[in-house]
Design a protein around this motif. Structure first.
Motif, short mmCIF file in Angstrom:
data_model
loop_
_atom_site.label_atom_id
_atom_site.label_comp_id
_atom_site.label_asym_id
_atom_site.label_seq_id
_atom_site.Cartn_x
_atom_site.Cartn_y
_atom_site.Cartn_z
N PRO A 14 0.83 -1.21 0.00
CA PRO A 14 0.00 0.00 0.00
C PRO A 14 0.86 1.26 0.00
O PRO A 14 1.96 1.27 0.54
CB PRO A 14 -0.79 -0.12 1.31
N ARG A 15 0.35 2.30 -0.61
CA ARG A 15 1.05 3.59 -0.66
C ARG A 15 0.60 4.42 0.54
O ARG A 15 -0.44 5.08 0.50
CB ARG A 15 0.73 4.31 -1.98
N LEU A 16 1.40 4.36 1.58
CA LEU A 16 1.08 5.06 2.82
C LEU A 16 2.29 5.82 3.33
O LEU A 16 3.41 5.31 3.25
CB LEU A 16 0.61 4.06 3.90
N PRO A 17 2.14 7.03 3.86
CA PRO A 17 0.88 7.77 3.85
C PRO A 17 0.45 8.15 2.44
O PRO A 17 1.29 8.32 1.56
CB PRO A 17 1.20 9.01 4.69
N SER A 18 -0.82 8.30 2.24
CA SER A 18 -1.32 8.67 0.92
C SER A 18 -0.96 10.13 0.61
O SER A 18 -0.76 10.93 1.53
CB SER A 18 -2.83 8.47 0.85
N ILE A 43 -4.01 4.70 -2.53
CA ILE A 43 -3.34 3.77 -1.62
C ILE A 43 -3.06 2.44 -2.30
O ILE A 43 -1.96 1.88 -2.21
CB ILE A 43 -4.20 3.54 -0.35
N HIS A 44 -4.05 1.90 -2.99
CA HIS A 44 -3.89 0.61 -3.66
C HIS A 44 -4.89 0.56 -4.81
O HIS A 44 -6.03 1.01 -4.66
CB HIS A 44 -4.15 -0.54 -2.68
N PRO A 45 -4.50 0.02 -5.97
CA PRO A 45 -5.41 0.05 -7.13
C PRO A 45 -6.69 -0.75 -6.94
O PRO A 45 -7.70 -0.45 -7.58
CB PRO A 45 -4.55 -0.54 -8.27
N ASP A 46 -6.68 -1.77 -6.08
CA ASP A 46 -7.87 -2.60 -5.87
C ASP A 46 -8.55 -2.34 -4.53
O ASP A 46 -9.76 -2.52 -4.41
CB ASP A 46 -7.51 -4.08 -5.96
#
Length: 303
Positions: A14-18, A43-46
């Protein structure tokens, strides 16, 4: 490294922090208000938006057991849960409101759930309203063949999810005066408010009419933290009639925002939030010099 039976969620990256993105919009700047977008949709594509924040602690707690959850025919939560099951190799079961839907072709949202491996079980609306009653829930689990499943409530909002959403507020601590978010079940707002600094406030824009969220948010904060947390309030004027519906006015607004800023606008939650913020800004709800963050909790769905 995950424990035996517990899915390794770090593999999802996940891309955190967004990201936090500033947008220049004259409807805000002429009132002296700075608008930022908290891009939880990236954050996440799905598992987009607040769905990651709410699902992650529940997926960990499930420890590899099948996941059973609830939702309507257009539920973003059902769709995210199904995607999580596909990505992590976990069985998922969705109890869908509306027994009449079982004889109809699946809409794009439910078709995506099915394609991701979710087993759909349609429930008549009267029974669905009583799904939290122990006897009704037990009967639903038996009917769905899921008595061993880990249960995640409708919208993913439980104490674990609320505590997971506290990180959203912590990521925005000191970055804004007001943090605004669209609300379905209120779980994300309950956690967001708990993570903000004492001098910040959270604003919720319910996407369903009915005026029932205040009590629900208070109950969720009590379950998650033992009592109230943070400064928050709701503005219930921007639901546009009902969930899963838009109007020509809202559609035109969302298209205009996309053209102005190049940001895809999800219609059922995010468009209502942004529309509400434009109205509130024009009403003078935010003093000059204020910084307002709009949390982008989802992305437009693709079939």
């Amino acid at each position: 490294m995950s424990s035996p039976g517990v899915p390794d969620l770090t593999t999802l990256r996940p891309r955190l922090p967004s990201p936090l993105q500033e947008v220049e919009d004259k409807r805000f700047t002429r009132r002296g208000v700075r608008l930022l977008l908290k891009r939880d949709d990236l954050i996440h594509p799905d598992l987009v938006g607040n769905k990651w924040r709410k699902l992650e602690p529940n997926l960990t707690a499930a420890a590899g057991r099948p996941i059973l959850t609830f939702g309507g025919a257009y539920s973003n939560h059902l769709r995210a849960t199904a995607a999580a099951g596909r990505l992590l190799g976990l069985p998922t079961i969705g109890l869908v409101r509306g027994e009449e839907l079982s004889d109809r072709p699946l809409n794009p949202s439910l078709a995506r759930c099915s394609a991701d491996g979710m087993r759909l079980h349609f429930v008549d609306r009267s029974t669905y309203r009583r799904k939290t009653e122990p006897e009704t829930l037990a009967a639903l689990l038996r009917a769905a063949g899921a008595t061993d499943a880990y249960i995640v409530p409708e919208g993913g909002s439980n104490a674990l999810a609320v505590r997971g959403c506290r990180a959203l507020g912590e990521e925005l601590s000191g970055r804004a005066d007001v943090v605004a978010i669209a609300c379905g079940t209120g779980g994300t707002l309950a956690g967001l408010a708990a993570g903000l600094s004492p001098d910040q406030r959270a604003l919720g824009v319910p996407v369903l009419r009915g005026g029932f969220l205040t009590a629900g948010i208070r109950a969720l904060q009590h379950q998650a933290f033992g009592g109230p947390r943070g400064d928050w309030r709701l503005d219930e004027r921007f639901h546009f009639g009902r969930y899963a519906r838009t109007t020509p006015e809202l559609e035109a607004f969302a298209e205009d925002f996309e053209e102005r800023h190049g940001v895809p606008v999800e219609r059922l939650y995010v468009a209502k939030l942004l529309y509400g913020l434009v109205v509130l800004t024009d009403e003078g709800a935010f003093p000059r010099g204020s910084t307002v963050v709009a949390v982008v909790t989802g992305a437009p769905q693709e079939p």
